[in-house]
Design a protein around this motif. Sequence first.
Motif, PDB file in Angstrom:
ATOM      1  N   VAL A  72       0.901  -1.113   0.209  1.00 55.06           N
ATOM      2  CA  VAL A  72      -0.179  -0.232  -0.055  1.00 55.06           C
ATOM      3  C   VAL A  72       1.035   1.228  -0.111  1.00 55.06           C
ATOM      4  CG1 VAL A  72      -2.035   1.220   1.122  1.00 55.06           C
ATOM      5  CG2 VAL A  72      -1.680  -1.347   1.514  1.00 55.06           C
ATOM      6  N   ASP A  73       1.453   1.620  -1.148  1.00 54.97           N
ATOM      7  CA  ASP A  73       2.568   2.480  -1.270  1.00 54.97           C
ATOM      8  C   ASP A  73       1.897   4.168  -1.564  1.00 54.97           C
ATOM      9  OD1 ASP A  73       1.438   2.263  -3.647  1.00 54.97           O
ATOM     10  OD2 ASP A  73       3.360   1.947  -4.774  1.00 54.97           O
ATOM     11  N   GLY A  74       0.661   4.182  -1.349  1.00 61.13           N
ATOM     12  CA  GLY A  74       0.195   5.696  -1.421  1.00 61.13           C
ATOM     13  C   GLY A  74      -1.297   5.674  -1.567  1.00 61.13           C
ATOM     14  N   PRO A  75      -1.918   6.800  -1.515  1.00 58.06           N
ATOM     15  CA  PRO A  75      -3.143   6.914  -1.665  1.00 58.06           C
ATOM     16  C   PRO A  75      -3.775   6.327  -3.003  1.00 58.06           C
ATOM     17  CG  PRO A  75      -2.451   9.264  -1.479  1.00 58.06           C
ATOM     18  CD  PRO A  75      -1.347   8.022  -1.454  1.00 58.06           C
ATOM     19  N   PRO A  76      -4.760   5.773  -2.933  1.00 57.81           N
ATOM     20  CA  PRO A  76      -5.540   5.473  -4.314  1.00 57.81           C
ATOM     21  C   PRO A  76      -5.647   6.569  -5.228  1.00 57.81           C
ATOM     22  CG  PRO A  76      -7.210   5.308  -2.772  1.00 57.81           C
ATOM     23  CD  PRO A  76      -6.119   5.817  -2.051  1.00 57.81           C
ATOM     24  N   PRO A  77      -5.607   6.158  -6.596  1.00 55.34           N
ATOM     25  CA  PRO A  77      -6.048   7.373  -7.496  1.00 55.34           C
ATOM     26  C   PRO A  77      -7.720   7.500  -7.153  1.00 55.34           C
ATOM     27  CG  PRO A  77      -5.913   5.203  -8.530  1.00 55.34           C
ATOM     28  CD  PRO A  77      -5.358   4.980  -7.161  1.00 55.34           C
ATOM     29  N   LEU A  78      -7.910   8.937  -7.823  1.00 59.37           N
ATOM     30  CA  LEU A  78      -9.264   9.408  -7.373  1.00 59.37           C
ATOM     31  C   LEU A  78     -10.198   9.579  -8.627  1.00 59.37           C
ATOM     32  CD1 LEU A  78      -8.696  12.363  -4.809  1.00 59.37           C
ATOM     33  CD2 LEU A  78      -9.460  10.014  -4.498  1.00 59.37           C
ATOM     34  N   LEU A  79     -11.336   9.262  -8.648  1.00 61.80           N
ATOM     35  CA  LEU A  79     -12.148   9.523  -9.896  1.00 61.80           C
ATOM     36  C   LEU A  79     -12.484  10.938  -9.881  1.00 61.80           C
ATOM     37  CD1 LEU A  79     -14.695   6.479  -9.576  1.00 61.80           C
ATOM     38  CD2 LEU A  79     -12.551   6.827 -11.013  1.00 61.80           C
ATOM     39  N   ARG A  80     -12.758  11.701 -10.917  1.00 59.95           N
ATOM     40  CA  ARG A  80     -13.601  12.712 -11.065  1.00 59.95           C
ATOM     41  C   ARG A  80     -15.072  12.595 -10.754  1.00 59.95           C
ATOM     42  NH1 ARG A  80     -12.738  14.483 -16.351  1.00 59.95           N
ATOM     43  NH2 ARG A  80     -14.785  14.902 -16.808  1.00 59.95           N
ATOM     44  N   VAL A  81     -15.778  13.619 -10.305  1.00 62.71           N
ATOM     45  CA  VAL A  81     -17.147  13.337 -10.079  1.00 62.71           C
ATOM     46  C   VAL A  81     -17.972  14.470 -10.638  1.00 62.71           C
ATOM     47  CG1 VAL A  81     -18.831  13.163  -8.059  1.00 62.71           C
ATOM     48  CG2 VAL A  81     -16.564  12.420  -7.739  1.00 62.71           C
ATOM     49  N   GLU A  82     -18.958  14.021 -11.386  1.00 62.68           N
ATOM     50  CA  GLU A  82     -19.706  14.860 -11.914  1.00 62.68           C
ATOM     51  C   GLU A  82     -21.116  14.822 -11.443  1.00 62.68           C
ATOM     52  OE1 GLU A  82     -19.675  14.099 -15.894  1.00 62.68           O
ATOM     53  OE2 GLU A  82     -17.511  15.372 -16.204  1.00 62.68           O
ATOM     54  N   TRP A  83     -21.959  15.802 -11.544  1.00 60.65           N
ATOM     55  CA  TRP A  83     -23.396  15.717 -11.074  1.00 60.65           C
ATOM     56  C   TRP A  83     -24.511  15.907 -12.376  1.00 60.65           C
ATOM     57  CZ3 TRP A  83     -25.190  15.748  -5.741  1.00 60.65           C
ATOM     58  CH2 TRP A  83     -23.994  15.871  -4.937  1.00 60.65           C
ATOM     59  N   SER A  84     -25.359  15.190 -12.281  1.00 58.46           N
ATOM     60  CA  SER A  84     -26.531  15.234 -13.542  1.00 58.46           C
ATOM     61  C   SER A  84     -27.360  16.183 -13.140  1.00 58.46           C
ATOM     62  CB  SER A  84     -27.157  13.922 -13.594  1.00 58.46           C
ATOM     63  OG  SER A  84     -27.988  13.950 -12.282  1.00 58.46           O
ATOM     64  N   GLU A  85     -28.123  16.859 -14.002  1.00 58.74           N
ATOM     65  CA  GLU A  85     -28.981  18.000 -13.494  1.00 58.74           C
ATOM     66  C   GLU A  85     -30.062  17.478 -12.503  1.00 58.74           C
ATOM     67  OE1 GLU A  85     -29.520  20.960 -14.421  1.00 58.74           O
ATOM     68  OE2 GLU A  85     -27.624  20.738 -15.413  1.00 58.74           O
ATOM     69  N   ALA A  86     -30.466  16.253 -12.689  1.00 62.97           N
ATOM     70  CA  ALA A  86     -31.400  15.533 -11.813  1.00 62.97           C
ATOM     71  C   ALA A  86     -30.998  15.582 -10.394  1.00 62.97           C
ATOM     72  CB  ALA A  86     -32.055  14.169 -12.219  1.00 62.97           C
ATOM     73  N   ALA A  87     -29.667  14.964 -10.240  1.00 58.39           N
ATOM     74  CA  ALA A  87     -29.146  14.837  -8.949  1.00 58.39           C
ATOM     75  C   ALA A  87     -28.874  16.363  -8.358  1.00 58.39           C
ATOM     76  CB  ALA A  87     -27.656  14.372  -9.171  1.00 58.39           C
ATOM     77  N   ARG A  88     -28.627  17.350  -8.960  1.00 59.44           N
ATOM     78  CA  ARG A  88     -28.488  18.799  -8.513  1.00 59.44           C
ATOM     79  C   ARG A  88     -29.933  19.119  -7.905  1.00 59.44           C
ATOM     80  NH1 ARG A  88     -23.669  20.720  -8.954  1.00 59.44           N
ATOM     81  NH2 ARG A  88     -22.363  20.305 -10.704  1.00 59.44           N
ATOM     82  N   ARG A  89     -30.796  18.850  -8.785  1.00 62.72           N
ATOM     83  CA  ARG A  89     -31.949  19.450  -8.387  1.00 62.72           C
ATOM     84  C   ARG A  89     -32.416  18.684  -7.054  1.00 62.72           C
ATOM     85  NH1 ARG A  89     -34.402  18.143 -12.799  1.00 62.72           N
ATOM     86  NH2 ARG A  89     -35.290  16.188 -12.142  1.00 62.72           N
ATOM     87  N   HIS A  90     -32.323  17.252  -7.185  1.00 63.86           N
ATOM     88  CA  HIS A  90     -32.620  16.560  -5.899  1.00 63.86           C
ATOM     89  C   HIS A  90     -31.741  17.071  -4.550  1.00 63.86           C
ATOM     90  CE1 HIS A  90     -33.566  12.761  -8.437  1.00 63.86           C
ATOM     91  NE2 HIS A  90     -34.548  13.724  -8.779  1.00 63.86           N
ATOM     92  N   LEU A  91     -30.647  17.391  -4.862  1.00 66.11           N
ATOM     93  CA  LEU A  91     -29.694  17.758  -3.905  1.00 66.11           C
ATOM     94  C   LEU A  91     -30.262  19.435  -3.311  1.00 66.11           C
ATOM     95  CD1 LEU A  91     -27.225  17.452  -2.199  1.00 66.11           C
ATOM     96  CD2 LEU A  91     -25.985  18.888  -4.050  1.00 66.11           C
ATOM     97  N   ALA A  92     -30.762  20.044  -4.356  1.00 64.27           N
ATOM     98  CA  ALA A  92     -31.296  21.503  -3.722  1.00 64.27           C
ATOM     99  C   ALA A  92     -32.745  21.250  -3.031  1.00 64.27           C
ATOM    100  CB  ALA A  92     -31.471  22.156  -4.952  1.00 64.27           C
ATOM    101  N   GLU A  93     -33.449  20.099  -3.300  1.00 65.17           N
ATOM    102  CA  GLU A  93     -34.933  20.015  -2.738  1.00 65.17           C
ATOM    103  C   GLU A  93     -34.639  18.989  -1.432  1.00 65.17           C
ATOM    104  OE1 GLU A  93     -36.768  18.036  -5.972  1.00 65.17           O
ATOM    105  OE2 GLU A  93     -37.053  19.753  -7.118  1.00 65.17           O
ATOM    106  N   ALA A  94     -33.394  18.377  -1.399  1.00 67.29           N
ATOM    107  CA  ALA A  94     -33.486  17.579  -0.070  1.00 67.29           C
ATOM    108  C   ALA A  94     -32.969  18.438   1.288  1.00 67.29           C
ATOM    109  CB  ALA A  94     -32.244  16.511  -0.166  1.00 67.29           C
ATOM    110  N   ASP A  95     -33.365  17.939   2.375  1.00 62.29           N
ATOM    111  CA  ASP A  95     -32.909  18.472   3.544  1.00 62.29           C
ATOM    112  C   ASP A  95     -31.691  17.900   4.191  1.00 62.29           C
ATOM    113  OD1 ASP A  95     -33.345  20.158   5.666  1.00 62.29           O
ATOM    114  OD2 ASP A  95     -34.585  19.069   6.543  1.00 62.29           O
TER     115      ASP A  95
END
Length: 230
Positions: A151-174
């Motif tokens: 285990v010679d270092g942190p794992p490589p990271l993925l880039r993360v994107e949000w769909s329009e629907a997910a952004r909307r759900h996030l805005a509406e969620a508490d």
Amino acid sequence: MNYSFEPIGVIHSPYREKFGIPRQPSLVSAARVRLELLPPYDHPDCVRGLAEFSHVWISFVFHQTMDRGWQPLVRPPRLGGNAKVGVFASRSTHRPNPMGLSLVELISVSVDNGVALELAGADLLDGTPVLDIKPYIPFVESRPDASGGFVDGPPPLLRVEWSEAARRHLAEADAPAGFALLVEQVLAQDPRPAYQDDPERIYGVSLYCYNVRFGIAGGVARVLEILPAA
Ligand code: SAM
């Protein structure tokens, strides 16, 4: 000879199932957990002086997988899921004594209503029984010269994107503060099992009371929906 231990506390965590929990602490700093001490350990005397430390070791039980036993050889995800190492050369949850050890940041100690610790960066499932808490002592335990084996270092990271629907759900969620960052840090870790690479597949990870649905293709994790957990 047998020894028996009882929990001194329990973890309240946003991670409601194993899938999606980072493979080690501090990889997802946005994960805030609360460690509630249980009677008779919920006395302010038990944590006197602890708040002066920035980090603590948490010893705990892998309670959700402990009935599955153990094998002398395991396949660590960091080796791609094929190569085997000895159980004691790994951090596998399947161990002869199913105990875990995580170094986490201590945000605060509260003694107002029982005793609770606020911790950041934990890799712990909701409901995890805690066996012990110890302060981290940097001059003894920090070893920059140490070898990390396979285990010679942190794992490589993925880039993360949000769909329009997910952004909307996030805005509406508490959702709790920091929820979007938590989602991004969890997905960036690539929670898929080793060597699973199906760009069509839709996954779900449970964070707080939400089911975060996502897909992964070409090194990008795409948040598709944020739904209430079933
Ligand atoms: N840092 C600890 C250690 O090294 O002992 C845990 C490492 S273990 C590889 C981390 C994984 O343990 C997480 O990704 C999660 O899947 C699993 N886990 C966390 N809490 C658990 C629990 N209470 N019962 C079973 N598995 C758990």
